[in-house]
Scaffold this motif. Sequence first.
Motif, mmCIF file in Angstrom:
data_model
loop_
_atom_site.group_PDB
_atom_site.id
_atom_site.type_symbol
_atom_site.label_atom_id
_atom_site.label_comp_id
_atom_site.label_asym_id
_atom_site.label_seq_id
_atom_site.Cartn_x
_atom_site.Cartn_y
_atom_site.Cartn_z
ATOM 1 N N CYS A 102 26.154 -24.095 -9.353
ATOM 2 C CA CYS A 102 26.510 -22.977 -9.946
ATOM 3 C C CYS A 102 25.937 -22.863 -11.524
ATOM 4 N N ILE A 103 25.984 -21.681 -12.165
ATOM 5 C CA ILE A 103 25.498 -21.431 -13.333
ATOM 6 C C ILE A 103 26.742 -21.071 -14.162
ATOM 7 N N GLU A 104 26.961 -21.574 -15.534
ATOM 8 C CA GLU A 104 28.008 -21.162 -16.368
ATOM 9 C C GLU A 104 27.442 -20.676 -17.487
ATOM 10 N N MET A 105 28.441 -19.739 -17.853
ATOM 11 C CA MET A 105 28.501 -19.223 -19.211
ATOM 12 C C MET A 105 29.602 -19.814 -19.934
ATOM 13 N N THR A 106 29.600 -20.523 -21.103
ATOM 14 C CA THR A 106 30.727 -21.180 -21.770
ATOM 15 C C THR A 106 30.631 -20.704 -23.304
ATOM 16 N N PHE A 107 32.100 -20.888 -23.714
ATOM 17 C CA PHE A 107 32.408 -20.578 -25.071
ATOM 18 C C PHE A 107 33.068 -21.760 -25.391
ATOM 19 N N ASN A 108 32.712 -22.413 -26.756
ATOM 20 C CA ASN A 108 33.347 -23.455 -27.280
ATOM 21 C C ASN A 108 33.992 -23.040 -28.438
ATOM 22 N N LEU A 109 35.469 -22.878 -28.197
ATOM 23 C CA LEU A 109 36.416 -22.206 -29.277
ATOM 24 C C LEU A 109 36.708 -23.221 -30.427
ATOM 25 N N ASP A 159 19.669 -40.353 -28.300
ATOM 26 C CA ASP A 159 19.273 -39.121 -28.893
ATOM 27 C C ASP A 159 20.389 -37.923 -28.196
ATOM 28 N N TYR A 160 20.588 -36.965 -28.972
ATOM 29 C CA TYR A 160 21.441 -35.926 -28.355
ATOM 30 C C TYR A 160 20.991 -34.653 -28.951
ATOM 31 N N ILE A 161 21.419 -33.662 -28.403
ATOM 32 C CA ILE A 161 21.332 -32.261 -29.075
ATOM 33 C C ILE A 161 22.734 -31.575 -29.095
ATOM 34 N N ILE A 162 23.256 -30.578 -30.029
ATOM 35 C CA ILE A 162 24.435 -30.188 -30.285
ATOM 36 C C ILE A 162 24.307 -28.947 -29.314
ATOM 37 N N HIS A 163 25.318 -28.656 -28.681
ATOM 38 C CA HIS A 163 25.688 -27.337 -27.713
ATOM 39 C C HIS A 163 25.814 -26.386 -28.574
ATOM 40 N N PRO A 164 25.057 -24.967 -28.159
ATOM 41 C CA PRO A 164 25.645 -23.750 -28.977
ATOM 42 C C PRO A 164 27.003 -23.491 -28.696
ATOM 43 N N ASN A 165 27.593 -22.680 -29.784
ATOM 44 C CA ASN A 165 29.088 -22.317 -29.383
ATOM 45 C C ASN A 165 29.313 -21.347 -28.139
ATOM 46 N N SER A 166 28.156 -20.652 -27.679
ATOM 47 C CA SER A 166 28.184 -19.550 -26.721
ATOM 48 C C SER A 166 26.822 -19.827 -25.951
ATOM 49 N N MET A 167 26.872 -20.170 -24.712
ATOM 50 C CA MET A 167 25.646 -20.509 -24.217
ATOM 51 C C MET A 167 25.706 -20.253 -22.606
#
Length: 270
Positions: free
Chosen positions: A40-47, A59-67
């Motif tokens: 599946c594809i997901e649109m996520t909002f980190n609140l 090593d890591y990257i930071i998730h966008p708040n809305s992605m």
Amino acid sequence: MNYQTFQPHPDLSALVKFYWTLEVPFDPNNQKQKIIPDGCIEMTFNLEDKIKRYVSEKDYIIHPNSMVMGQRTKSYFIEPLGNVNSFAICFYPYGFANFICTPLENLVDVETPIESLFGEIPAKELEQKMLQAANTQERIEIIETFLLNKLNLNKTIENLVKTTVDTLLATNGSTSINQILKNDLSKRRQLERNFKKQIGISPKQLGKVLRLQTALKMLLNDKESLTNIAYESEYFDQAHFIKDFKEFIGTTPKEFIGNENMALSTLFYK
């Protein structure tokens, strides 16, 4: 962990599988969690606080708040930097292509900020509305209004792609592509090209992910033997099942059960 799912409006139910929310209070002892491909594809909002995704052991990257997280071809680890409060839209494999013009193969295994797909101003407005919403029901109403408006502006999925996905979903990925095409190999190239554009991965890859999902749910819920799980999921044999499991998840089935790093995935699929 508090994980809940919610059903979409009937006008979106053919494209949106469900909405989900996840709340996890911060605990410095929490383990990083492995996320498993699910087709599946997901649109996520980190609140609330940020979440990081590991790209290597350290090593890591930071998730966008809305992605938007496109199709995944491999598992990966995430770790929250504080409290988790997330709202997400889980689309059926052919669902998300109805809302954007970007080829979905460009989204595979990456987190794409929603402004890259919908434009900066509409994306920022949507993000603010989702952050300021009073509760989950209000967020569902906001996102459904947004999606229904976008749906009217875009073309629908190519019929051969939809038929193939529907068959794979109905048979848990066990039907071969040649069977679906009724051995008409002239359609194979057309299907492969449109599938990657509108789904993100190949038909064969999607079938493998869906079949693994079936086996994973059986592993978590039924406590059957690996031989029975392999047989009922229509793998050639137990060795074939374990090989696919390790390819997508990175562990053997036995190592998966009770693993602290798999607690979130266990919650999602149990």
